[in-house]
Scaffold this motif. Structure first.
Motif, PDB file in Angstrom:
ATOM      1  N   ASP A 150       7.533  -6.450   0.116  1.00 11.75           N
ATOM      2  CA  ASP A 150       7.032  -5.008   0.030  1.00 11.75           C
ATOM      3  C   ASP A 150       5.827  -4.752  -0.965  1.00 11.75           C
ATOM      4  O   ASP A 150       4.671  -4.142  -0.449  1.00 11.75           O
ATOM      5  N   GLU A 151       5.453  -5.980  -1.714  1.00 13.25           N
ATOM      6  CA  GLU A 151       4.226  -5.739  -2.487  1.00 13.25           C
ATOM      7  C   GLU A 151       3.241  -6.361  -1.533  1.00 13.25           C
ATOM      8  O   GLU A 151       2.025  -5.772  -1.614  1.00 13.25           O
ATOM      9  N   ALA A 154       1.874  -3.161   0.104  1.00 18.39           N
ATOM     10  CA  ALA A 154       1.290  -2.524  -0.828  1.00 18.39           C
ATOM     11  C   ALA A 154      -0.325  -2.876  -1.145  1.00 18.39           C
ATOM     12  O   ALA A 154      -1.305  -2.217  -1.060  1.00 18.39           O
ATOM     13  N   ASN A 157      -2.107  -2.143   2.347  1.00 18.80           N
ATOM     14  CA  ASN A 157      -2.470  -1.119   2.515  1.00 18.80           C
ATOM     15  C   ASN A 157      -4.094  -0.704   1.762  1.00 18.80           C
ATOM     16  O   ASN A 157      -5.072   0.084   2.370  1.00 18.80           O
TER      17      ASN A 157
END
Ligand SMILES: Cc1cc2nc3c(=O)[nH]c(=O)nc-3n(C[C@H](O)[C@H](O)[C@H](O)COP(=O)(O)O)c2cc1C
Length: 430
Positions: A150-151, A154, A157
């Motif tokens: 998930d990092e 992040a 993005n």
């Protein structure tokens, strides 16, 4: 009408080494000509784009050796970016998408490279953004370990925000090329970016000028929750490998809902689904061809399972191939792909022998029967097209470009010609 693309599953690499109909592979490896032939054929067929997969690793997770990686040449990859100008120099309309890792490219480097390519290709380039899911690849770039799933998104993005800010560091009307007054560009319309984020910093502006597309097309394929959110936020086209027409419909609906929540118009993203059609002169012949292909892949099960080892950075040779799929839903690699198999309840052997992983719906038949089915599936799912995921051989290219595409065109399902000059405009035209 819908869009057609081709997913080149081993990028600028080796296709079908040592197999019938694969041509003179020894002369084609590392040589642009096979792909140049492919680009001209797919342009004749009205395809919107070719997408070059990529990775930066020669895996040795499976059985702890490089054998499965190099024996069949399947994980050899040349960098796809230098191939792009060869493909666009030989064509006029088709878009070329190359895979770029947000974890390895600095945003300034990517923004400058793709701004340059936008000029070189006359507005026909795109980037497929991946976060890279392989620990050894991370280590090739000097990182100790995999950045958690998930990092990575992040960071990705933020990466896109920096790249887009850099592409916008020159105003639309900054370049004057005013020969009478001797002014190439108006310096008051060129700005620093001064991006200070959690993960990236960049001063800007770019020292290139905006290309014909200004923002090259962004493609994306993440299937997890954060992966889909990333696509809905940033992509112009999303490519998906889901199972069955209901999942296709649900995927397109999900992308649309996420886009609306993010304030984007769902029409601004084109969702294409992977297919791997088996074509022949009759349905029976196509079924026979399909059975032979499945038999060949069953005979080579270890090579197929090596692919799972790669996707998950876990040695799958330790699992019983006749036991149900292990639960690797929390792996830090390709989450969605593995979840799909685990949910199906299949054993590893069944998954490998009964399913070709790169197709959303099975298509086996004549060009005419398959064209009809594709039309029906698209109408129901509400998606924007299909991406062919077959090995790049001249036989496969001919079957698709000169067999399937004309059958689709006769039914009015694909474009008769290209209306616009840039990839972005042709992609967003319908
Ligand atoms: C059609 C398709 C093409 C992909 N191409 C690449 C690629 O070229 N390089 C890569 O590292 N990952 C590639 N991936 C993996 C995705 O970027 C993503 O990691 C994967 O679908 C799992 O989704 P998740 O990251 O949201 O968990 C591809 C996936 C799909 C479905």
């Amino acid at each position: 009408m819908f869009h057609m693309g081709w997913f080149m599953g081993t990028g600028f690499g080796v296709y079908n080494w040592n197999q019938r109909w694969s041509g003179n592979v020894s002369q084609d490896v590392g040589n642009p000509q096979l792909f140049v032939d492919m680009a001209t054929s797919l342009e004749r067929a009205g395809f919107s784009y070719m997408m070059l997969e990529d990775s930066s690793v020669l895996p040795n997770v499976h059985r702890g050796t490089f054998e499965s990686s190099v024996k069949n040449g399947g994980t050899i990859r040349f960098d796809p970016v230098p191939l792009i100008p060869f493909l666009t120099a030989a064509t006029k309309h088709i878009g070329i998408v190359a895979t770029i890792s947000t974890s390895f490219y600095h945003p300034f480097m990517a923004a400058r490279l793709f701004s340059t390519l936008d000029h070189v290709t006359n507005g026909r380039v795109g980037m497929n953004l991946v976060t890279s899911s392989n620990k050894s690849a991370m280590q090739n770039y000097g990182l100790k370990d995999l950045i958690p799933h998930d990092e990575r998104y992040a960071r990705a993005n933020e990466w896109v925000d920096v790249v887009k800010a850099l592409w916008d560091s020159w105003d639309e009307d900054a370049v004057l090329m005013d020969e009478v007054n001797g002014v190439f560009a108006d310096h008051t319309k060129v700005h620093t970016v001064d991006f200070e984020g959690k993960y990236y910093r960049s001063r800007g502006p770019l020292n290139t000028i905006p290309g014909p597309q200004r923002h090259p097309v962004i493609c994306q394929a993440g299937g997890s929750d954060v992966g889909r959110e990333f696509g809905a936020r940033n992509a112009d086209t999303i490519i998906a490998a889901v199972k069955g027409v209901e999942e296709m419909k649900a995927y397109r609906d999900d992308v649309s809902e996420r886009m609306i929540a993010l304030g984007r118009d769902p029409k601004d993203v084109k969702v294409l689904f992977l297919i791997s059609p088996v074509l022949a002169d009759s349905k029976a012949e196509a079924e026979e061809k399909n059975a032979a292909m499945l038999k060949a892949s069953a005979a080579n099960i270890d090579a197929q399972v090596a692919g799972f080892s790669y996707f998950t950075s876990t040695d799958w040779s330790k699992y019983d191939y006749d036991a149900p799929f292990p639960d690797l839903s929390k792996n830090e690699g390709h989450q969605s792909t593995m979840n799909d198999f685990a949910r199906s309840g299949a054993t590893i052997r069944e998954a490998v022998t009964n399913h070709r992983t790169q197709e959303s719906v099975p298509l086996i038949g004549t060009p005419e029967s398959i064209a009809e089915e594709m039309g029906e599936y698209m109408e129901y799912a509400g998606g924007d097209g299909f991406l062919i995921a077959k090995p790049v051989t001249r036989q496969n290219i001919t079957e698709i470009a000169d067999g399937l595409a004309p059958a689709l065109r006769k039914r009015g399902l694909i474009r008769p010609s290209y209306e616009h000059s840039t990839f972005r405009d042709n992609l967003l035209a319908y």
